[in-house]
Write an enzyme that holds these catalytic residues in place. Structure first.
Site, mmCIF file in Angstrom:
data_model
loop_
_atom_site.group_PDB
_atom_site.id
_atom_site.type_symbol
_atom_site.label_atom_id
_atom_site.label_comp_id
_atom_site.label_asym_id
_atom_site.label_seq_id
_atom_site.Cartn_x
_atom_site.Cartn_y
_atom_site.Cartn_z
ATOM 1 C CD GLU A 41 -1.385 2.324 2.038
ATOM 2 O OE1 GLU A 41 -1.734 3.474 1.687
ATOM 3 O OE2 GLU A 41 -0.609 2.106 2.973
ATOM 4 C CG ASP A 45 -0.166 6.990 -1.054
ATOM 5 O OD1 ASP A 45 -1.379 7.253 -0.974
ATOM 6 O OD2 ASP A 45 0.720 7.854 -0.902
ATOM 7 C CG ASP A 114 -5.285 1.370 3.299
ATOM 8 O OD1 ASP A 114 -5.041 2.505 2.844
ATOM 9 O OD2 ASP A 114 -5.424 1.136 4.512
ATOM 10 C CD GLU A 117 -3.541 4.281 -1.898
ATOM 11 O OE1 GLU A 117 -3.748 5.486 -2.134
ATOM 12 O OE2 GLU A 117 -3.204 3.862 -0.766
#
Length: 232
Positions: A41, A45, A114, A117
């Site tokens: 994650e 991101d 989350d 990503e």
């Protein structure tokens, strides 16, 4: 047929390392070891941020940097990314503890964001860090949705949501709004609202409290974005 094969067909990508896609969908409550999505994650991101910005810059080459920054704030928000995850039924694949499952945490926007990503980071790693392939898949599935959101009036005007997404994600706090004055006759009032966050203060004016709050939030967003740029 393994549990992720249907998703692979939808996406148009077959994982070489099946443990990697499983890891992308594994919540910490299911596995407290390193075999959960937290590190993926972290990478995802930045990756989703880049791919989203790339779509914006290519589609709107004449927009100013400030406008693009504000649009990006909406498009990488928890709420919007969770909606993209739901469009592919990601909630069905999340591995989560029984307790969290009973609470419906697999449908929680924060967890969906989350996982979304982490999933793109998993593709990026599994493909041998092939940025071109990852970007192509992302755009194939989500470019039209992203551009549709950019062209919607609700996205352009909802600076309060964008501001709150940023402040909660980075500082775990929300801005505060106060009406500081109401002037003019009953049929033509002008509201002045202040937006407070940490040691920052902005104001906004409008013919309604809601509009004044949006203006104050827009001004606060700009200050925060300018301050973040100075740090880089």
């Amino acid at each position: 047929m393994d549990s992720f094969e249907l998703l692979e067909e939808k996406i148009g990508y077959r994982f070489k390392d099946k443990n990697l896609v499983k890891k992308a969908f594994t919540h910490i409550s299911f596995s407290k070891s390193s075999e959960n999505y937290e590190v993926l994650e972290f990478l995802g991101d930045a990756l989703v941020n880049f791919m989203t910005v790339n779509i914006l810059v290519e589609a709107f080459p004449n927009k100013k940097e400030g406008e693009l920054s504000q649009l990006k704030s909406f498009l990488i928000s928890e709420e919007f990314l969770a909606s993209l995850a739901k469009s592919l039924n990601f909630e069905k694949y999340i591995l989560i503890s029984k307790g969290e499952e009973l609470k419906g945490s697999n449908k929680n926007p924060s967890i969906l964001c989350d996982v979304f990503e982490a999933f793109w980071a998993a593709i990026y790693i599994d493909s041998g860090y092939d940025c071109k392939l990852t970007k192509s898949l992302f755009e194939h599935h989500f470019k039209s949705q992203i551009l549709e959101m950019v062209n919607s009036n609700s996205l352009k005007q909802d600076y309060k949501t964008a501001l709150q997404e940023i402040t909660q994600k980075k500082w775990k706090e929300r801005p505060i709004y106060n009406v500081i004055s109401v002037e003019g006759p009953e049929h033509r009032k002008t509201f002045t609202v202040e937006c407070l966050f940490k040691d920052l203060r902005t104001t906004g004016k409008g013919n309604s409290k809601k509009y004044a709050e949006q203006e104050a939030a827009k001004n606060m967003l700009q200050i925060i974005q300018d301050n973040e740029k100075k740090k880089t």
